[in-house]
Design a protein around this motif. Sequence first.
Motif, PDB file in Angstrom:
ATOM      1  N   GLY A  20       0.948  -0.985   0.045  1.00 20.65           N
ATOM      2  CA  GLY A  20      -0.073  -0.033   0.062  1.00 20.65           C
ATOM      3  C   GLY A  20       0.984   1.209   0.019  1.00 20.65           C
ATOM      4  N   ALA A  32      -3.008  -1.074  -2.885  1.00 17.85           N
ATOM      5  CA  ALA A  32      -2.108  -2.141  -2.143  1.00 17.85           C
ATOM      6  C   ALA A  32      -1.544  -3.268  -3.377  1.00 17.85           C
ATOM      7  N   THR A  35       0.082   8.365   3.779  1.00 20.18           N
ATOM      8  CA  THR A  35      -1.045   7.338   3.502  1.00 20.18           C
ATOM      9  C   THR A  35      -1.432   6.665   4.598  1.00 20.18           C
ATOM     10  N   ASP A  49      -4.087   3.199   4.961  1.00 23.96           N
ATOM     11  CA  ASP A  49      -4.669   2.133   4.427  1.00 23.96           C
ATOM     12  C   ASP A  49      -5.791   1.615   5.301  1.00 23.96           C
ATOM     13  N   GLY A  85      -7.501   1.771   0.489  1.00 23.79           N
ATOM     14  CA  GLY A  85      -8.171   0.699   0.935  1.00 23.79           C
ATOM     15  C   GLY A  85      -9.790   0.611   0.850  1.00 23.79           C
TER      16      GLY A  85
END
Length: 697
Positions: free
Chosen positions: A275, A488, A293, A295, A459
């Motif tokens: 990811g 990812a 980031t 996720d 995600g």
Amino acid sequence: MIRVGVDVGGTFTDIVLERTRVAGEDDQQVVVTKVPSTPHDQSEGVVAGVLQVCKQAGVAPGEIDVLFHGTTVATNMVIERNGAEVGMLTTRGFRDILHMARHKRPHNFSLQFDVPWQSKPLVKRRNRLPISERLMPPTGEVDVPMDEGEVREAAELLKKRGVDAVIVGFLFSFLNDTHEKRAVEILREVMPDAFICASSEVVNVIREYERFSSTAMNAYIGPKTARYLNSLETRLRDNGVQCPVRIMQSNGGISTVAQSATHPIGLLLSGPAGGVIGGRWTGGHCDTGNVITIDIGGTSADISVIQNGELRIKNPRDTEVAGLPVLAPMIDIDAIGAGGGSIAYIDEGGAFRVGPRSAGAVPGPACYGQGGTEPTVTDAQVALGRLDPERFLGGDLSIDRGLAEKAIKVHIADPLGMSVTEAALGILKIINNNMALAINANSVAKGIDPRTFSLMGFGGAGPLHAVALGEMIQAEAVISPLQPGITAAMGLLVTDLKYEYTRSVLQTLDDADDDALARINAIADELVAEADAQLDADGIPADARTYTKVMECRYLGQGFELRAEMPHAALTEENKHKVIDSFFDVHKEAYGHAFRDQITEGVTLRVIAGAEVDQLRLSNLDHGGREDPHAALLYTNDTVFDDGHPTPTPRYDREKLLAEDRVNGPAIITQHNSTTIVPPGYVATVLGHGDIRITRT
């Protein structure tokens, strides 16, 4: 060329297929899909997903040229403590190093703290067997020869006890590994079916506790990880997939199945690493190198910071899993128990809490109608009208709003005397605060100002929370990647082959003479030779290989090191200052100061070898430049935002949005693998490859 990336999450397994240079067709085809994960055997979900994406793309499984895989098998084993029964041979008098560790209390002032290396040891004390042998520093000369008879007796005893794996950890073996190598030979003679490794093979560096613990971790997860990888290859072959399989590593590189099976310690962050790689790649498309980031999947939220387009690698003192040190290079990722499946509940004291317990893939949130009765974050999104039953996973998975509302009412709303809407908003506020605190711990607490970064949520649940989180941390913008739920998996297709080899050097650099520098250069050459042997086995041409040398340095007398860059050429009296200056710069960045008049000591030499692989490429969208494009409008439904009132909110089909289109909030942008929320007061702008930047109006 057909390449497939597969990332296994706690709830869903994500798959992306890329086909390039097909005669008579467009230059590239990218197909993505999601299937439910199979926690009892991840390989079932992986193979089901691969077959499904092949069917969607119209290709035969046998046409796949290479498959990339990110897995949580190793991580789950450590967290759940269901790894192998491990035995250990160690220097007589030092069998309790794994118990004593560093004599540090995890929480100095807690009376109920847990010491995981004592309460849940990777190697039970009865299986840590002492061997008469002794090496002496600083040269590693033999002081007491190893008693081979004792090694053989210990091997027979461990075989009788039925242990699955055995490690060999002798004192000062990083200076001389002959005793460890011979002990391994004897163990393999006596226990040919056991997973056996020596500390000098796994982490050949100073610090016996961390070295022993890391080797124990490698053995603890070794047998099951090897069986999983072999089972995966067999299951793939049985279903017609004959291509090579590459595995995501914790350091952001990929490795072979054979290397991953013998050194599974490198897989402990295999899942989240893909990811972060995908986030960096997406940031490049969005013309920003500064990205935070997050996720967010079904069970956890993984947070990392990308600064100036560079991944952050954890300092060795911070590389741990489940409270146990692991001397393996890892991307700096923090994970918390927060995701779409996180369960909301009222604790024994009457407090309203969310997570870390998760409904997982089975039974899943209450709205799935698969037996789950406890309210989750996903149920709150459904109850507030932010997820539409007819658009969830493109209609592939049916959800029931009534079940979501019932779960929230029974477990939260009624006990607290509030409405279902208030309870659902409360669930989201709690989970968002938990994630915002974790983001700040990974950024502000480490000297990063989020106000100069874009927050990228991906995600399956990332874009549902991203704007709220961006507002809380005051990020300058929010980015929803082209395929948030598959980011990812897409990261696996933009990852290079990478291996790291380490050796202790223990040399002050300021006064290092030609002989000392020659010794360091000889170690570097040996590490490069090790790397070349692995790359030869991988079939990588010599001209495609890359090498980076790093020296982990500290001030003389310090306890821990930082990574400093080394020149590509051999170290000399003339260029050694480049390593020292690099250490000073890194120290200042990490701690805010650097003592440039102090002595610098090199502790560990690290060679990072790799090769670039073909990168996933995305085509440019056609130009749109439209305002709230009617051509992409699906319908309008009531949605509840933070003000608690139902608001008519248009739904847009993301696949019909074009470059430079602008969508004003309130709006919800839907696609198969995720849903992006644009709250009132925000505007979403579609970028060239289809990524979306969301900013305040």
